[in-house]
Design an enzyme around this catalytic site. Structure first.
Site, PDB file in Angstrom:
ATOM      1  N   TYR A  44       0.860  -1.186   0.000  1.00  0.00           N
ATOM      2  CA  TYR A  44       0.000   0.000   0.000  1.00  0.00           C
ATOM      3  C   TYR A  44       0.894   1.233   0.000  1.00  0.00           C
ATOM      4  O   TYR A  44       1.848   1.320  -0.761  1.00  0.00           O
ATOM      5  CB  TYR A  44      -0.980  -0.062   1.173  1.00  0.00           C
ATOM      6  CG  TYR A  44      -2.211   0.792   0.951  1.00  0.00           C
ATOM      7  CD1 TYR A  44      -2.993   0.628  -0.185  1.00  0.00           C
ATOM      8  CD2 TYR A  44      -2.579   1.764   1.865  1.00  0.00           C
ATOM      9  CE1 TYR A  44      -4.105   1.415  -0.413  1.00  0.00           C
ATOM     10  CE2 TYR A  44      -3.698   2.552   1.661  1.00  0.00           C
ATOM     11  CZ  TYR A  44      -4.455   2.378   0.508  1.00  0.00           C
ATOM     12  OH  TYR A  44      -5.550   3.158   0.285  1.00  0.00           O
ATOM     13  N   LYS A  99     -19.825 -20.509 -10.548  1.00  0.00           N
ATOM     14  CA  LYS A  99     -19.107 -20.264 -11.798  1.00  0.00           C
ATOM     15  C   LYS A  99     -17.689 -19.791 -11.515  1.00  0.00           C
ATOM     16  O   LYS A  99     -16.726 -20.235 -12.144  1.00  0.00           O
ATOM     17  CB  LYS A  99     -19.863 -19.198 -12.596  1.00  0.00           C
ATOM     18  CG  LYS A  99     -19.515 -19.175 -14.068  1.00  0.00           C
ATOM     19  CD  LYS A  99     -20.331 -20.219 -14.803  1.00  0.00           C
ATOM     20  CE  LYS A  99     -20.129 -20.112 -16.284  1.00  0.00           C
ATOM     21  NZ  LYS A  99     -21.053 -20.970 -17.027  1.00  0.00           N
ATOM     22  N   GLU A 141     -23.775 -14.161 -17.642  1.00  0.00           N
ATOM     23  CA  GLU A 141     -24.351 -15.431 -17.192  1.00  0.00           C
ATOM     24  C   GLU A 141     -25.817 -15.258 -16.810  1.00  0.00           C
ATOM     25  O   GLU A 141     -26.188 -14.279 -16.152  1.00  0.00           O
ATOM     26  CB  GLU A 141     -23.566 -15.933 -15.981  1.00  0.00           C
ATOM     27  CG  GLU A 141     -23.877 -17.352 -15.581  1.00  0.00           C
ATOM     28  CD  GLU A 141     -23.248 -18.360 -16.521  1.00  0.00           C
ATOM     29  OE1 GLU A 141     -23.685 -19.520 -16.504  1.00  0.00           O
ATOM     30  OE2 GLU A 141     -22.319 -18.001 -17.260  1.00  0.00           O
ATOM     31  N   ASP A 167     -23.994 -18.914 -21.685  1.00  0.00           N
ATOM     32  CA  ASP A 167     -25.221 -19.660 -22.001  1.00  0.00           C
ATOM     33  C   ASP A 167     -25.418 -19.788 -23.509  1.00  0.00           C
ATOM     34  O   ASP A 167     -26.056 -20.732 -23.972  1.00  0.00           O
ATOM     35  CB  ASP A 167     -26.435 -18.971 -21.381  1.00  0.00           C
ATOM     36  CG  ASP A 167     -26.326 -18.877 -19.869  1.00  0.00           C
ATOM     37  OD1 ASP A 167     -26.129 -19.924 -19.234  1.00  0.00           O
ATOM     38  OD2 ASP A 167     -26.401 -17.770 -19.333  1.00  0.00           O
ATOM     39  N   ALA A 200     -35.581 -22.132 -28.553  1.00  0.00           N
ATOM     40  CA  ALA A 200     -35.002 -21.078 -29.387  1.00  0.00           C
ATOM     41  C   ALA A 200     -34.604 -19.869 -28.548  1.00  0.00           C
ATOM     42  O   ALA A 200     -34.749 -18.724 -28.974  1.00  0.00           O
ATOM     43  CB  ALA A 200     -35.982 -20.669 -30.493  1.00  0.00           C
ATOM     44  N   GLY A 201     -34.098 -20.146 -27.339  1.00  0.00           N
ATOM     45  CA  GLY A 201     -33.575 -19.073 -26.516  1.00  0.00           C
ATOM     46  C   GLY A 201     -32.106 -18.827 -26.836  1.00  0.00           C
ATOM     47  O   GLY A 201     -31.646 -19.104 -27.952  1.00  0.00           O
ATOM     48  N   ALA A 202     -31.369 -18.344 -25.855  1.00  0.00           N
ATOM     49  CA  ALA A 202     -29.965 -18.003 -26.068  1.00  0.00           C
ATOM     50  C   ALA A 202     -29.166 -19.208 -26.553  1.00  0.00           C
ATOM     51  O   ALA A 202     -28.402 -19.124 -27.524  1.00  0.00           O
ATOM     52  CB  ALA A 202     -29.375 -17.456 -24.776  1.00  0.00           C
ATOM     53  N   ALA A 203     -29.330 -20.344 -25.885  1.00  0.00           N
ATOM     54  CA  ALA A 203     -28.562 -21.529 -26.254  1.00  0.00           C
ATOM     55  C   ALA A 203     -28.973 -22.053 -27.623  1.00  0.00           C
ATOM     56  O   ALA A 203     -28.123 -22.378 -28.457  1.00  0.00           O
ATOM     57  CB  ALA A 203     -28.743 -22.617 -25.195  1.00  0.00           C
TER      58      ALA A 203
END
Length: 412
Positions: A44, A99, A141, A167, A200-203
């Protein structure tokens, strides 16, 4: 009754695991000594002024004098947490901590979980952009679609560090590698197969985009409102490029004669009645957790010529993002990449697919309860590497770094 008891026991053990002191799954450990007055003067004031001046004169020096180069922010607004949906930012924190734990355990990357109570996409973008200078990468995420697309695209344009929505792209990388090998086992290749994606989402959209890049021409998707086709007025501009099915198709039409069916939806989304209409030697990925879109036992009984993957660790061929994101970021950070681009993603796909064909080390065999001639080897019940395979870092991160350098986004 046994299943209910097992779930109750798992819940109890999981709560005990997270509550054990200290609560949660993360802590901060100093990387430099601070045991003496001299240490303190270096860590410091007054010594810390020296790196401050260096970085002020040349921002790239932050990689030399701080932990920025090995630090990732795991960012979520809690709107699409696991299969639980919009549980909120605080309830999503255990997942984000998890994660961060996986980043550290598998790739020795430090990570902070950051839960943002964002009003809208623009607010989330502003918050992430504001904190980005302290990090070497941003892992988005559990952000619901279509906001996740908007947030990722905006941040990728604004920032000079990797911004990656796991995702989407993490899932797409693992699915593509697994599907490449599964099709090979069934005597098929990407070009010429019909792929039906339920969800048919993000993935789902990211998987479709990845498969197109790998040469699959016939990719069709469905969501809760039906098959995606050009006549639907409820599709976003992210969905429209994949709205290629005939307007009259039902889900059963989409699944008919499919060589591969990929579920990124919910339990029951793939009807058992559709199994008989699939192409010969089909590949079925039912990736919903904890309950797959279709019962693997029913698949084995009704279509013994099929090979299958799920998202579960207690079944063969687990499609798990931990095979991807730690090593994608490891490779990107190692070469100080400004982004994770399509070339890097494709390199990860290729590395994972090739690694699964290699002989499996004894230590990996033992970790999964196998030994000797009865162990894991490339085939219908092993066509994607196991998460505990120590070779993943070398194979995947190395391939990603090489692709970054070749594509011109590496700064080392």
């Amino acid at each position: 009754m046994e299943q209910a008891e097992a779930q109750a026991e798992l819940r109890r053990r999981a709560l005990d695991y997270h509550a054990q002191s200290p609560a949660g799954k993360l802590s901060v450990i100093p990387s430099k000594p601070c045991k003496s007055q001299d240490d303190l003067s270096l860590a410091y004031t007054p010594g810390v002024a020296a790196p401050v001046r260096e970085i002020a004169a040349d921002p790239e020096k932050a990689y030399d004098y701080t932990g920025k180069g090995n630090l990732v922010a795991v960012v979520s607004n809690g709107t699409a947490v696991l299969g639980l949906g919009n549980v909120g930012t605080l309830a999503g924190k255990p997942v984000m901590e998890g994660k961060a734990l996986l980043f550290k355990h598998f790739a020795d990357i430090n990570a902070f979980d950051i839960e943002v109570q964002a009003r809208d996409a623009e607010h989330l973008i502003d918050v992430v952009a504001a904190i980005a200078p302290g990090f070497g990468g941003i892992n988005l995420e559990d952000i619901a679609a279509p906001m996740c697309f908007q947030v990722e695209e905006a941040l990728q344009k604004m920032l000079d560090i990797p911004v990656f929505h796991d995702d989407q792209h993490g899932t797409a990388v693992i699915v593509a590698a697994a599907l490449q090998n599964a099709l090979e086992l069934q005597g098929k290749v990407f070009k010429g197969v019909k792929v039906a994606i339920v969800g048919a989402g993000a993935a789902g959209l990211a998987i479709a985009k990845m498969l197109r890049a790998l040469g699959v021409e016939a990719v069709y998707l469905s969501d809760v409102h039906g098959v995606l086709h050009a006549g639907r007025s409820d599709l976003t501009h992210w969905h429209q490029p994949f709205a290629t099915a005939p307007a009259h198709w039902t889900l059963m039409d989409m699944l008919a004669d499919a060589d591969a069916v990929i579920g990124v939806s919910v339990r029951g989304a793939i009807p058992e009645a559709a199994l008989s209409g699939l192409a010969a030697k089909p590949v079925i990925f039912a990736l919903a957790n904890p309950d797959p879109e279709i019962d693997p036992v029913a698949v084995k009984r009704l279509r013994p010529d099929a090979i299958m993957a799920t998202g579960r660790s207690d079944m063969p061929n687990q499609v798990n993002n931990v095979l991807g994101f730690p090593f994608l970021f490891r490779g990107a950070l190692d070469c100080r990449a400004s982004q994770i681009n399509q070339e890097m993603l494709l390199a990860a796909v290729d590395a994972l697919a090739r690694l699964a064909r290699e002989p499996v080390p004894e230590e990996v065999q033992q970790a999964y309860g196998f030994s000797g001639t009865d162990g894991l080897s490339f085939g219908p019940e092993y066509f994607i590497p196991k998460p505990l395979d120590p070779r993943l870092r070398q194979w995947v991160a190395g391939a990603v770094s090489a692709a970054a350098r070749k594509s011109g986004v590496s700064r080392l």
